[in-house]
Write an enzyme that holds these catalytic residues in place. Structure first.
Site, PDB file in Angstrom:
ATOM      1  N   ASN A  50       2.234   1.416   4.395  1.00 26.61           N
ATOM      2  CA  ASN A  50       2.551   0.139   5.071  1.00 26.61           C
ATOM      3  C   ASN A  50       2.226   0.202   6.567  1.00 26.61           C
ATOM      4  O   ASN A  50       2.877  -0.427   7.388  1.00 26.61           O
ATOM      5  CB  ASN A  50       4.009  -0.275   4.844  1.00 26.61           C
ATOM      6  CG  ASN A  50       4.322  -1.734   5.205  1.00 26.61           C
ATOM      7  OD1 ASN A  50       5.435  -2.055   5.575  1.00 26.61           O
ATOM      8  ND2 ASN A  50       3.350  -2.614   5.093  1.00 26.61           N
ATOM      9  N   CYS A  92      -1.511   0.666   7.351  1.00 32.65           N
ATOM     10  CA  CYS A  92      -2.945   0.339   7.466  1.00 32.65           C
ATOM     11  C   CYS A  92      -3.308  -0.911   6.669  1.00 32.65           C
ATOM     12  O   CYS A  92      -3.531  -1.982   7.230  1.00 32.65           O
ATOM     13  CB  CYS A  92      -3.813   1.513   7.009  1.00 32.65           C
ATOM     14  SG  CYS A  92      -3.745   2.935   8.142  1.00 32.65           S
ATOM     15  N   ARG A  93      -3.371  -0.801   5.360  1.00 30.98           N
ATOM     16  CA  ARG A  93      -3.920  -1.896   4.550  1.00 30.98           C
ATOM     17  C   ARG A  93      -2.967  -3.068   4.361  1.00 30.98           C
ATOM     18  O   ARG A  93      -3.347  -4.224   4.567  1.00 30.98           O
ATOM     19  CB  ARG A  93      -4.366  -1.345   3.183  1.00 30.98           C
ATOM     20  CG  ARG A  93      -5.510  -0.360   3.283  1.00 30.98           C
ATOM     21  CD  ARG A  93      -5.686   0.435   2.014  1.00 30.98           C
ATOM     22  NE  ARG A  93      -4.556   1.350   1.795  1.00 30.98           N
ATOM     23  CZ  ARG A  93      -4.395   2.100   0.722  1.00 30.98           C
ATOM     24  NH1 ARG A  93      -5.279   2.041  -0.251  1.00 30.98           N
ATOM     25  NH2 ARG A  93      -3.365   2.912   0.615  1.00 30.98           N
ATOM     26  N   SER A  94      -1.742  -2.801   3.944  1.00 31.26           N
ATOM     27  CA  SER A  94      -0.861  -3.935   3.634  1.00 31.26           C
ATOM     28  C   SER A  94      -0.385  -4.718   4.860  1.00 31.26           C
ATOM     29  O   SER A  94      -0.283  -5.954   4.775  1.00 31.26           O
ATOM     30  CB  SER A  94       0.313  -3.515   2.742  1.00 31.26           C
ATOM     31  OG  SER A  94       1.136  -2.566   3.360  1.00 31.26           O
ATOM     32  N   ASP A 103      -8.241   3.640   1.124  1.00 29.65           N
ATOM     33  CA  ASP A 103      -7.335   4.024   2.205  1.00 29.65           C
ATOM     34  C   ASP A 103      -8.174   4.474   3.403  1.00 29.65           C
ATOM     35  O   ASP A 103      -8.908   5.457   3.306  1.00 29.65           O
ATOM     36  CB  ASP A 103      -6.465   5.177   1.689  1.00 29.65           C
ATOM     37  CG  ASP A 103      -5.369   5.518   2.666  1.00 29.65           C
ATOM     38  OD1 ASP A 103      -5.434   5.051   3.823  1.00 29.65           O
ATOM     39  OD2 ASP A 103      -4.455   6.246   2.262  1.00 29.65           O
ATOM     40  N   CYS A 153       0.867  -1.188   0.000  1.00 31.14           N
ATOM     41  CA  CYS A 153       0.000   0.000   0.000  1.00 31.14           C
ATOM     42  C   CYS A 153       0.898   1.230   0.000  1.00 31.14           C
ATOM     43  O   CYS A 153       2.066   1.137  -0.393  1.00 31.14           O
ATOM     44  CB  CYS A 153      -0.984  -0.023   1.168  1.00 31.14           C
ATOM     45  SG  CYS A 153      -0.224  -0.024   2.805  1.00 31.14           S
TER      46      CYS A 153
END
Ligand code: 4NP
Length: 145
Positions: free
Chosen positions: A6, A8-10, A119, A3
């Site tokens: 690095n 939140c999402r990934s 995001d 993301c």
């Protein structure tokens, strides 16, 4: 799993995959990275950690790092969260083999639809749960494909 930050999402995608791999004895390795260097060496966002913990996933030990060109050699598949991450990653690819490894994560659960994981960084708590649900589904497809 890639993301922007690095945090939140990934890392969430990494943590989910680590759990699925461990619990099901799957022969797969996973890592995550951000295309930016904004949060290098930081733990995931507190809101991401808290939401993942509700689903028995521990993200606290993870630390952010920046995606680098050598990752194309190390990994068979590079899943990006959105089209902006995709453009950033593809800009570091030096050949078509590398480019062919990159796909949107949600194409694992929704083939060919080119959906993005939004995001959640600037939004509210519900955004973190929504992201969890979509990332979890995609990871199940990857783990059990
Ligand atoms: P991520 O979320 O890409 O899912 O880790 C973000 C985290 C931080 C920022 C942007 C996105 N930021 O601009 O600092």
């Amino acid at each position: 799993m890639v993301c922007l930050g690095n945090i939140c999402r990934s890392p969430l995608a990494e943590g989910i995959m680590l759990k699925l791999i461990k619990e099901n004895n799957i022969n797969m390795r996973v890592d995550s990275a951000g295309t930016s260097d904004y949060h290098v060496d930081e733990a995931p966002d507190k809101r991401t950690i808290t939401n993942a913990a509700k689903h028995q996933i521990d993200l606290k030990p993870l630390r952010a790092r920046q995606f680098k060109a050598s990752d194309f050699e190390k990994f068979d598949k590079i899943y990006v969260m959105d089209k902006s991450n995709m453009a950033n990653v593809l800009a570091l690819a030096s050949n078509d083999t590398h480019k062919g490894k990159v796909d949107l994560l949600l194409n694992a659960s929704h083939p060919g639809m080119n959906l993005e994981v939004p995001d959640p960084y600037f939004g509210g708590e519900q955004g973190f749960e929504d992201v969890f649900q979509m990332v979890y589904k995609a990871c199940q497809h990857i783990a059990f494909a």
